[in-house]
Design a protein around this motif. Structure first.
Motif, mmCIF file in Angstrom:
data_model
loop_
_atom_site.group_PDB
_atom_site.id
_atom_site.type_symbol
_atom_site.label_atom_id
_atom_site.label_comp_id
_atom_site.label_asym_id
_atom_site.label_seq_id
_atom_site.Cartn_x
_atom_site.Cartn_y
_atom_site.Cartn_z
ATOM 1 N N VAL A 102 0.876 4.297 -3.007
ATOM 2 C CA VAL A 102 0.503 5.900 -2.433
ATOM 3 C C VAL A 102 1.571 6.374 -3.009
ATOM 4 O O VAL A 102 1.774 7.299 -3.876
ATOM 5 C CB VAL A 102 0.685 5.950 -1.295
ATOM 6 C CG1 VAL A 102 -0.281 7.551 -0.611
ATOM 7 C CG2 VAL A 102 -0.692 5.259 -0.304
ATOM 8 N N LEU A 103 3.279 5.994 -2.841
ATOM 9 C CA LEU A 103 4.288 6.539 -3.175
ATOM 10 C C LEU A 103 4.339 6.884 -4.773
ATOM 11 O O LEU A 103 4.947 8.199 -4.560
ATOM 12 C CB LEU A 103 5.313 6.309 -2.624
ATOM 13 C CG LEU A 103 5.410 6.343 -0.967
ATOM 14 C CD1 LEU A 103 7.000 5.828 -0.142
ATOM 15 C CD2 LEU A 103 6.040 7.878 -0.079
ATOM 16 N N LEU A 104 4.566 5.360 -5.196
ATOM 17 C CA LEU A 104 4.391 5.957 -6.318
ATOM 18 C C LEU A 104 3.689 6.876 -7.009
ATOM 19 O O LEU A 104 3.152 7.413 -8.590
ATOM 20 C CB LEU A 104 4.458 4.074 -7.435
ATOM 21 C CG LEU A 104 5.166 3.398 -7.605
ATOM 22 C CD1 LEU A 104 4.798 2.239 -7.189
ATOM 23 C CD2 LEU A 104 6.174 4.765 -8.075
ATOM 24 N N TRP A 105 2.082 6.873 -6.740
ATOM 25 C CA TRP A 105 0.577 7.152 -7.169
ATOM 26 C C TRP A 105 1.115 8.966 -7.042
ATOM 27 O O TRP A 105 1.256 9.874 -7.542
ATOM 28 C CB TRP A 105 -0.244 6.988 -6.549
ATOM 29 C CG TRP A 105 -1.493 7.997 -7.497
ATOM 30 C CD1 TRP A 105 -2.588 7.630 -7.913
ATOM 31 C CD2 TRP A 105 -2.106 9.026 -5.784
ATOM 32 N NE1 TRP A 105 -3.011 9.383 -8.200
ATOM 33 C CE2 TRP A 105 -2.965 9.915 -6.730
ATOM 34 C CE3 TRP A 105 -1.717 9.948 -4.931
ATOM 35 C CZ2 TRP A 105 -3.621 11.082 -6.334
ATOM 36 C CZ3 TRP A 105 -2.404 10.551 -4.276
ATOM 37 C CH2 TRP A 105 -3.352 11.046 -4.928
ATOM 38 N N ALA A 106 1.615 9.291 -5.821
ATOM 39 C CA ALA A 106 2.001 10.526 -5.494
ATOM 40 C C ALA A 106 3.104 11.345 -6.337
ATOM 41 O O ALA A 106 3.559 12.820 -7.077
ATOM 42 C CB ALA A 106 2.404 10.944 -4.021
ATOM 43 N N ALA A 107 4.035 10.082 -6.910
ATOM 44 C CA ALA A 107 5.422 10.507 -7.590
ATOM 45 C C ALA A 107 4.811 11.372 -9.121
ATOM 46 O O ALA A 107 5.210 11.218 -9.850
ATOM 47 C CB ALA A 107 6.268 9.169 -7.445
ATOM 48 N N ALA A 167 1.687 11.168 -10.862
ATOM 49 C CA ALA A 167 0.097 12.206 -10.472
ATOM 50 C C ALA A 167 0.164 13.508 -11.152
ATOM 51 O O ALA A 167 0.061 13.670 -12.372
ATOM 52 C CB ALA A 167 -0.380 12.136 -9.792
ATOM 53 N N PRO A 168 1.360 13.576 -11.082
ATOM 54 C CA PRO A 168 1.906 15.128 -11.912
ATOM 55 C C PRO A 168 3.094 15.096 -13.290
ATOM 56 O O PRO A 168 2.872 15.595 -14.035
ATOM 57 C CB PRO A 168 3.401 15.698 -10.829
ATOM 58 C CG PRO A 168 3.568 14.908 -9.546
ATOM 59 C CD PRO A 168 2.434 14.196 -9.339
ATOM 60 N N LEU A 169 3.362 14.401 -13.485
ATOM 61 C CA LEU A 169 4.051 13.665 -14.671
ATOM 62 C C LEU A 169 3.451 13.866 -15.503
ATOM 63 O O LEU A 169 3.051 14.059 -17.337
ATOM 64 C CB LEU A 169 4.920 12.673 -14.969
ATOM 65 C CG LEU A 169 6.353 12.237 -13.962
ATOM 66 C CD1 LEU A 169 6.208 11.165 -13.309
ATOM 67 C CD2 LEU A 169 6.880 13.361 -13.990
ATOM 68 N N ILE A 197 0.551 -1.392 -0.353
ATOM 69 C CA ILE A 197 0.078 -0.197 -0.188
ATOM 70 C C ILE A 197 0.748 1.333 -0.001
ATOM 71 O O ILE A 197 0.754 2.126 -0.820
ATOM 72 C CB ILE A 197 -1.012 -0.152 1.388
ATOM 73 C CG1 ILE A 197 -1.806 -0.994 0.961
ATOM 74 C CG2 ILE A 197 -1.756 1.418 1.384
ATOM 75 C CD1 ILE A 197 -3.117 -1.671 1.870
ATOM 76 N N SER A 198 2.276 1.447 0.790
ATOM 77 C CA SER A 198 2.962 2.007 1.285
ATOM 78 C C SER A 198 3.547 2.169 -0.853
ATOM 79 O O SER A 198 3.481 3.982 -1.148
ATOM 80 C CB SER A 198 3.764 2.237 1.983
ATOM 81 O OG SER A 198 2.916 1.943 3.094
#
Lengths: 47, 260, 231
Positions: free
Chosen positions: A17-22, A24-26, A13-14
């Motif tokens: 979340v971290l991948l998504w946060a990284a 999404a801006p791209l 899960i972590s």
């Protein structure tokens, strides 16, 4: 009780979340770059 | 006394330079690959040590290994809030746009870490306490922190004008920062008041073989924050300066040869 | 350093604004009753939802009454600067030359007098509904007297920040509730301690410290928030 699912679940899960946060801006960066290109094309043509 | 002036000027010069969008874009861009590389190497190393090398805990067995993501994420969630509020303060005082952008882009990253701390804490609670949610002091603090982050993000997104929105949300972050220690201690104290002696998730004494992976993971998360923050801030700059010349030079790779 | 006459003129401006706000509030009497009615409705829902068992109600009484007071305050807060912002009076106040912090403080005091004080006055009725022991009623009233001004003060910052938004009221609760957490904890702990016959002086002392701190800091933050919203 078997603890493995909780440990691996936490890390999976972590990671998500971290991948998504990284990432999404791209995704938005691609549309922004496209917008900059179209804006400048329109401006060149109207000159 | 004599040394004071040039030093201050150098600092102001740096802030001034950071305030120039193209300079910021190019300067910070150089760090991004290195920060991602540092994050990857440290994470692999820390997880290898933490998940495979460190011995199981004599009290909690294997489940304590969740600590290697939960504790760094909880640390990051608080650190990022402080950094965000301090950058917001600089943005409010000196009106530096890049600082506004960095403060506002810190919020979603901090919220992501808070979410991770909450979810992993809850998954840790199941084998430890037999339930997914206990109103434990740290989990409750993290929950309130998540609300604080959501408030900052919500206020920023709700306003149309990005610079005004950033200033308003920065002020909110600053108010939250003043309240954070009060919230933290009142929740801690509330917890002891209502539960008597509660089980703490982290033991008092940690073996060095368990401590090292924790520290490595904590540093890895700081690299992640740096890389992600810069990536996001550069994109926000492009978005806000869509109509300015430098953005075209940057994305077409023609910086320097642009003739007006 | 303030000269005597300047201080006097600031004080009279403060009083004039306070009087104006209270008069305006009483001109719209029905609106004044909304938060009070809201408080009564919310508290009355708890016995209906939980059951009329007197012991359980007495146990949760401090929490229920305080949470209802938080909700009622947030509902009434939206009107704190709204009408002055909409009709342009706020810009006039800023142009008047008086410090904005003072103006904000006057509006907060007026808000508390018309929206916070009624909650305190109603609390005996609520305590009776919730079967709160009579001994702890006094402590409940004191916590409300000390705590509701803090709610208005902290809330004014949130109102200042959301003022330029069309649906600021919905966002406001998200902004201010996390900041209300320590007050809720302290106030309910004091009342519970009183119910259990334990010493509660320390909690009241901390609440007083919170009130003093927020009186000195919150008006400045709210004034800064207003300036951002008006820019």
């Amino acid at each position: 009780m078997n603890h493995a699912p909780f440990i691996w679940g936490s890390y999976v899960i972590s990671a998500i979340v971290l991948l998504w946060a990284a990432l999404a801006p791209l995704v938005s960066k691609r549309t922004i770059i496209k917008n900059i290109r179209t804006f400048n094309q329109v401006r060149e043509q109207s000159k | 006394m004599k040394n004071d002036k040039p030093r201050k000027n150098a600092f102001l010069m740096f802030i001034h330079k950071m305030g120039s969008p193209p300079w910021f874009y190019n300067f910070t861009g150089k760090f991004v690959p290195w920060l991602w590389a540092g994050f990857t190497v440290l994470t692999i190393w820390g997880l290898y040590l933490g998940l495979f090398k460190a011995p199981p805990d004599y009290l909690q067995g294997e489940s304590y290994r969740i600590m290697y993501i939960h504790v760094p994420a909880a640390w990051m969630s608080m650190l990022i809030y402080i950094v965000m509020a301090v950058m917001g303060f600089i943005a409010l005082i000196w009106r530096v746009r890049t600082m506004e952008i960095m403060a506002m882009n810190s919020a979603p990253i901090g919220a992501a870490f808070t979410l991770i701390a909450l979810v992993t804490g809850s998954l840790w609670g199941r084998p430890t306490w037999g339930t997914y949610w206990v109103w434990d002091a740290r989990l409750t603090s993290e929950l309130v922190l998540l609300f604080l982050y959501l408030g900052v993000i919500g206020l920023y997104k709700a306003m149309d004008e990005p610079r005004k929105a950033a200033r308003a949300a920065s002020l909110l972050a600053l108010v939250g920062l003043v309240n954070m220690p009060i919230i933290h201690y009142s929740v801690k104290w509330w917890n002891t008041l209502h539960q008597g002696s509660s089980i703490s998730m982290t033991g008092s004494k940690i073996d060095p073989s368990m401590l090292w992976p924790l520290l490595i993971m904590a540093i890895a998360m700081k690299f992640y924050y740096g890389a992600n923050l810069i990536t996001r801030s550069r994109i926000t700059l492009l978005e806000q300066d869509l109509r300015k010349g430098w953005t075209r030079d940057v994305i077409e790779g023609t910086a320097g040869e642009h003739k007006s | 350093m303030l000269t005597e006459s300047l201080r006097e003129s600031m004080f009279s401006a403060f009083l004039a604004l306070l009087r104006r706000d209270i008069l305006l509030a009483f001109r719209r009497r029905t609106e004044l009753l909304f938060p009070v009615a809201f408080l009564l409705v919310v508290v009355s829902l708890f016995p209906l939802g939980i059951g009329p068992g007197p012991n359980l109600l007495a146990r949760i009484a401090p929490g229920v009454i305080w949470i209802a007071a938080l909700l009622a305050t947030v509902i009434s807060l939206d009107g704190l600067f709204r009408s002055d912002f909409d009709d342009g009076s706020m810009e006039q106040f800023i142009l008047s030359g008086h410090p904005l912090t003072l103006i904000v403080l006057a509006k907060i005091v007026a808000h508390w007098l018309v929206a916070g004080l009624p909650l305190v006055l109603l609390s005996p009725l609520l305590a009776m509904w919730m079967n709160l022991p009579l001994d702890s009623l006094g402590v409940l009233i004191v916590t409300l007297l000390l705590g509701t001004p803090i709610l208005s003060l902290i809330g004014s910052i949130g109102v200042g920040l959301t003022l330029s938004l069309k649906r600021g009221g919905q966002l406001l609760s998200l902004l201010v509730f996390p900041l209300y957490v320590p007050i809720l904890i302290l106030a309910t702990a004091a009342v519970m301690a009183a119910s259990d016959g334990l010493p509660y002086g320390a909690f009241l002392g901390l609440l007083t410290a919170g009130l003093v701190t927020s009186v000195t800091l919150a008006p400045f933050a709210a004034a800064a928030a207003l300036k951002i919203s008006l820019s």
